[in-house]
Design a protein around this motif. Structure first.
Motif, PDB file in Angstrom:
ATOM      1  N   PRO A 143      44.014  39.498  29.947  1.00 29.55           N
ATOM      2  CA  PRO A 143      44.990  38.963  30.900  1.00 29.55           C
ATOM      3  C   PRO A 143      44.782  37.462  31.131  1.00 29.55           C
ATOM      4  O   PRO A 143      43.666  36.945  31.037  1.00 29.55           O
ATOM      5  CB  PRO A 143      44.726  39.768  32.173  1.00 29.55           C
ATOM      6  CG  PRO A 143      43.980  40.976  31.733  1.00 29.55           C
ATOM      7  CD  PRO A 143      43.191  40.558  30.535  1.00 29.55           C
ATOM      8  N   VAL A 144      45.873  36.801  31.456  1.00 32.10           N
ATOM      9  CA  VAL A 144      45.793  35.353  31.723  1.00 32.10           C
ATOM     10  C   VAL A 144      44.930  35.077  32.952  1.00 32.10           C
ATOM     11  O   VAL A 144      44.230  34.063  33.022  1.00 32.10           O
ATOM     12  CB  VAL A 144      47.229  34.794  31.907  1.00 32.10           C
ATOM     13  CG1 VAL A 144      47.182  33.315  32.285  1.00 32.10           C
ATOM     14  CG2 VAL A 144      48.029  34.984  30.640  1.00 32.10           C
ATOM     15  N   TRP A 145      44.991  35.979  33.933  1.00 28.41           N
ATOM     16  CA  TRP A 145      44.216  35.747  35.160  1.00 28.41           C
ATOM     17  C   TRP A 145      42.719  35.676  34.889  1.00 28.41           C
ATOM     18  O   TRP A 145      41.972  35.001  35.597  1.00 28.41           O
ATOM     19  CB  TRP A 145      44.519  36.801  36.214  1.00 28.41           C
ATOM     20  CG  TRP A 145      44.102  38.207  35.849  1.00 28.41           C
ATOM     21  CD1 TRP A 145      44.865  39.150  35.251  1.00 28.41           C
ATOM     22  CD2 TRP A 145      42.809  38.797  36.085  1.00 28.41           C
ATOM     23  NE1 TRP A 145      44.162  40.322  35.067  1.00 28.41           N
ATOM     24  CE2 TRP A 145      42.887  40.127  35.591  1.00 28.41           C
ATOM     25  CE3 TRP A 145      41.616  38.362  36.647  1.00 28.41           C
ATOM     26  CZ2 TRP A 145      41.816  41.004  35.638  1.00 28.41           C
ATOM     27  CZ3 TRP A 145      40.546  39.231  36.721  1.00 28.41           C
ATOM     28  CH2 TRP A 145      40.634  40.536  36.213  1.00 28.41           C
ATOM     29  N   VAL A 146      42.257  36.348  33.822  1.00 31.80           N
ATOM     30  CA  VAL A 146      40.834  36.276  33.462  1.00 31.80           C
ATOM     31  C   VAL A 146      40.485  34.859  33.014  1.00 31.80           C
ATOM     32  O   VAL A 146      39.464  34.286  33.412  1.00 31.80           O
ATOM     33  CB  VAL A 146      40.508  37.294  32.353  1.00 31.80           C
ATOM     34  CG1 VAL A 146      39.080  37.075  31.833  1.00 31.80           C
ATOM     35  CG2 VAL A 146      40.664  38.709  32.881  1.00 31.80           C
ATOM     36  N   LEU A 147      41.337  34.284  32.170  1.00 28.44           N
ATOM     37  CA  LEU A 147      41.105  32.902  31.724  1.00 28.44           C
ATOM     38  C   LEU A 147      41.159  31.934  32.895  1.00 28.44           C
ATOM     39  O   LEU A 147      40.314  31.040  33.017  1.00 28.44           O
ATOM     40  CB  LEU A 147      42.148  32.520  30.673  1.00 28.44           C
ATOM     41  CG  LEU A 147      42.096  31.055  30.191  1.00 28.44           C
ATOM     42  CD1 LEU A 147      40.756  30.748  29.540  1.00 28.44           C
ATOM     43  CD2 LEU A 147      43.241  30.782  29.226  1.00 28.44           C
ATOM     44  N   ALA A 164      31.277  36.171  38.560  1.00 28.70           N
ATOM     45  CA  ALA A 164      30.778  37.537  38.407  1.00 28.70           C
ATOM     46  C   ALA A 164      31.911  38.523  38.143  1.00 28.70           C
ATOM     47  O   ALA A 164      31.775  39.453  37.344  1.00 28.70           O
ATOM     48  CB  ALA A 164      29.994  37.943  39.647  1.00 28.70           C
ATOM     49  N   VAL A 165      33.057  38.333  38.810  1.00 25.80           N
ATOM     50  CA  VAL A 165      34.185  39.255  38.647  1.00 25.80           C
ATOM     51  C   VAL A 165      34.682  39.265  37.200  1.00 25.80           C
ATOM     52  O   VAL A 165      35.014  40.327  36.645  1.00 25.80           O
ATOM     53  CB  VAL A 165      35.317  38.870  39.618  1.00 25.80           C
ATOM     54  CG1 VAL A 165      36.621  39.590  39.239  1.00 25.80           C
ATOM     55  CG2 VAL A 165      34.931  39.219  41.047  1.00 25.80           C
ATOM     56  N   VAL A 166      34.748  38.079  36.561  1.00 28.82           N
ATOM     57  CA  VAL A 166      35.304  38.003  35.200  1.00 28.82           C
ATOM     58  C   VAL A 166      34.206  37.901  34.143  1.00 28.82           C
ATOM     59  O   VAL A 166      34.481  37.541  33.002  1.00 28.82           O
ATOM     60  CB  VAL A 166      36.275  36.809  35.083  1.00 28.82           C
ATOM     61  CG1 VAL A 166      37.477  36.988  35.992  1.00 28.82           C
ATOM     62  CG2 VAL A 166      35.561  35.492  35.395  1.00 28.82           C
ATOM     63  N   ALA A 167      32.966  38.195  34.534  1.00 23.36           N
ATOM     64  CA  ALA A 167      31.873  38.102  33.562  1.00 23.36           C
ATOM     65  C   ALA A 167      32.086  39.056  32.398  1.00 23.36           C
ATOM     66  O   ALA A 167      31.966  38.690  31.227  1.00 23.36           O
ATOM     67  CB  ALA A 167      30.541  38.372  34.246  1.00 23.36           C
ATOM     68  N   GLY A 199      30.708  37.851  29.065  1.00 27.61           N
ATOM     69  CA  GLY A 199      29.492  37.307  29.651  1.00 27.61           C
ATOM     70  C   GLY A 199      29.446  35.798  29.739  1.00 27.61           C
ATOM     71  O   GLY A 199      28.437  35.237  30.205  1.00 27.61           O
ATOM     72  N   LEU A 200      30.512  35.077  29.345  1.00 29.54           N
ATOM     73  CA  LEU A 200      30.487  33.612  29.400  1.00 29.54           C
ATOM     74  C   LEU A 200      30.340  33.095  30.830  1.00 29.54           C
ATOM     75  O   LEU A 200      29.576  32.157  31.096  1.00 29.54           O
ATOM     76  CB  LEU A 200      31.753  33.040  28.763  1.00 29.54           C
ATOM     77  CG  LEU A 200      31.830  33.090  27.233  1.00 29.54           C
ATOM     78  CD1 LEU A 200      33.195  32.623  26.757  1.00 29.54           C
ATOM     79  CD2 LEU A 200      30.731  32.236  26.613  1.00 29.54           C
ATOM     80  N   ALA A 247      29.134  44.384  37.878  1.00 24.72           N
ATOM     81  CA  ALA A 247      29.341  45.803  37.552  1.00 24.72           C
ATOM     82  C   ALA A 247      30.769  46.236  37.839  1.00 24.72           C
ATOM     83  O   ALA A 247      31.387  46.986  37.060  1.00 24.72           O
ATOM     84  CB  ALA A 247      28.357  46.655  38.348  1.00 24.72           C
ATOM     85  N   LEU A 248      31.329  45.741  38.960  1.00 21.64           N
ATOM     86  CA  LEU A 248      32.695  46.118  39.312  1.00 21.64           C
ATOM     87  C   LEU A 248      33.697  45.575  38.297  1.00 21.64           C
ATOM     88  O   LEU A 248      34.656  46.263  37.900  1.00 21.64           O
ATOM     89  CB  LEU A 248      33.017  45.593  40.715  1.00 21.64           C
ATOM     90  CG  LEU A 248      34.372  45.978  41.300  1.00 21.64           C
ATOM     91  CD1 LEU A 248      34.462  47.503  41.473  1.00 21.64           C
ATOM     92  CD2 LEU A 248      34.598  45.280  42.636  1.00 21.64           C
ATOM     93  N   GLY A 249      33.511  44.343  37.849  1.00 21.36           N
ATOM     94  CA  GLY A 249      34.427  43.744  36.882  1.00 21.36           C
ATOM     95  C   GLY A 249      34.334  44.384  35.519  1.00 21.36           C
ATOM     96  O   GLY A 249      35.262  44.248  34.692  1.00 21.36           O
ATOM     97  N   ALA A 250      33.219  45.072  35.235  1.00 14.29           N
ATOM     98  CA  ALA A 250      33.048  45.703  33.921  1.00 14.29           C
ATOM     99  C   ALA A 250      33.840  46.997  33.793  1.00 14.29           C
ATOM    100  O   ALA A 250      34.087  47.466  32.677  1.00 14.29           O
ATOM    101  CB  ALA A 250      31.562  45.971  33.669  1.00 14.29           C
TER     102      ALA A 250
END
Length: 384
Positions: free
Chosen positions: A35-39, A76-79, A84-85, A120-123
């Protein structure tokens, strides 16, 4: 005092390079299925990472703290979705929050715990496998331990600075006390003797005894010259105590110095005797001066508070110490001149004497008591 925790220019530059590298990797590795929101969130975490460093360098601590917390949360949310970046800026955010001792420890631990939980939640929606998830969470946990270590180092550094400042303050205070002590010793002896001589001159001139008055004036002049010489010695000792106190002092030199003080007391109209018991040994210059000053102060006190009364002084040599005992009768009152001289005392002499003996290399003590109608001063310097 707080040890500065502002980053150096090198740290700011390295942060900018790291942020640029992570940002470039985010853009290059971002594929259509993400998703674009991740970037967007990933780039926000990277930009705020660099901004936080700049704010910290500028001294805007609160703004830098807020940036660090946002970096931890967003990174952390988008890790997991960014492979992992963004763990890198999130972990550094945890490190800087925990590493600042000015912020509560519980707050730093809370930020670190929230960061680990958000990884953990973002995974979950990203479908990250367990090994990769544990690796990212492990990176965040390492940041927590690194932050704690950094915090402890800074606390220790701050305590070291405080100890150095306290040592400097104590050294300055000791210097002031030494100056005050030496000034008191010189002034109490010299000026006190001058008061007695000038009172005698006044009385002799009133009676018409000009020859006697002249002899008293000559004695007063000698006393003033001795006071100046003592002042010069005191200044020399304060300026270079090591050089002055390097050579040991034979017992005969100490005896001669004490005899001079007894003679000076007699020249001022007093009565005094000095006895010696035991076999003397060499003393340090500091021990010798302490004993001289003790007798000097005791004789000055006798002239102030018991004028005309006999003073008994004894120097007692023992195997492990040398003791000076000075006593004089207690008097109910004295003449007007003596009363004025007695009123000039402030007990600084005894206090300074105790400080001087306590500071001797092997130690020492001073005891002043009134017993059986006599005032007895006992000063002892330990020899080993």
């Amino acid at each position: 005092m707080n040890v500065s925790v502002r980053p150096s220019w090198l740290a700011v530059a390295l942060t900018a390079v790291g942020a640029a590298a992570i940002g470039y990797a985010l853009v290059r590795t971002h594929t259509e299925h993400r998703p674009v929101w991740v970037l967007v969130l990933g780039l926000i975490s990277v930009v705020l990472w660099a901004v936080r460093s700049a704010l910290a360098k500028a001294g805007l601590r609160r703004a830098a703290f807020v940036c660090a917390v946002v970096v931890v949360v967003v990174g952390a949310v988008v890790a997991a979705p960014t492979d992992g970046l963004t763990v890198v800026p999130a972990a550094i955010g945890v490190l800087v929050v925990l590493g600042d001792p000015r912020d509560p420890l519980w707050l730093g631990l809370l930020v670190g715990g929230v960061g680990i939980a958000l990884v953990a939640l973002g995974a979950v929606p990203a479908g990250t496998d367990i090994p990769n998830l544990l690796g990212m969470m492990g990176g965040m946990l390492l940041a927590v331990f690194a932050g704690l270590s950094r915090r402890q180092f800074r606390v220790a550094e701050e305590q070291a600075v405080l100890l150095r400042e306290r040592a400097v303050a104590m050294k300055e205070e000791a210097s002031r006390i030494a100056i005050a002590r030496d000034l008191h010793d010189v002034l109490a002896h010299s000026l006190g003797g001058l008061v007695i001589q000038l009172d005698a001159v006044d009385a002799l001139l009133e009676s018409g005894d000009t020859d006697g008055a002249r002899s008293r004036v000559v004695a007063a002049r000698g006393l003033a010259a001795d006071g100046l010489a003592e002042a010069r010695r005191a200044v020399a000792t304060l300026r270079d105590p090591v050089a002055v106190g390097a050579a040991p002092v034979p017992p005969a030199v100490l005896r001669a110095a004490l005899d001079e003080l007894i003679a000076a007391h007699r020249s001022l109209g007093g009565r005094a005797q000095l006895g010696v018991a035991g076999d003397g040994v060499e003393l340090s210059a500091q021990q010798t001066e302490a004993l001289q000053r003790a007798l000097q102060e005791a004789l000055s006190n006798a002239r102030k508070h018991a004028p005309g009364e006999p003073v008994a002084a004894e120097l007692v040599w023992q195997d492990d110490r040398v003791r000076l005992i000075v006593s004089n009768p207690l008097t109910a009152g004295a003449g007007a001149g003596a009363s004025a001289l007695a009123a000039s005392g402030g007990r600084y002499g005894l206090e300074g004497m105790r400080e001087r003996f306590a500071a001797l290399p092997a130690g020492g003590s001073v005891l002043a008591v009134a017993a059986d109608g006599r005032f007895v001063l006992t000063a002892e310097a330990m020899l080993r």
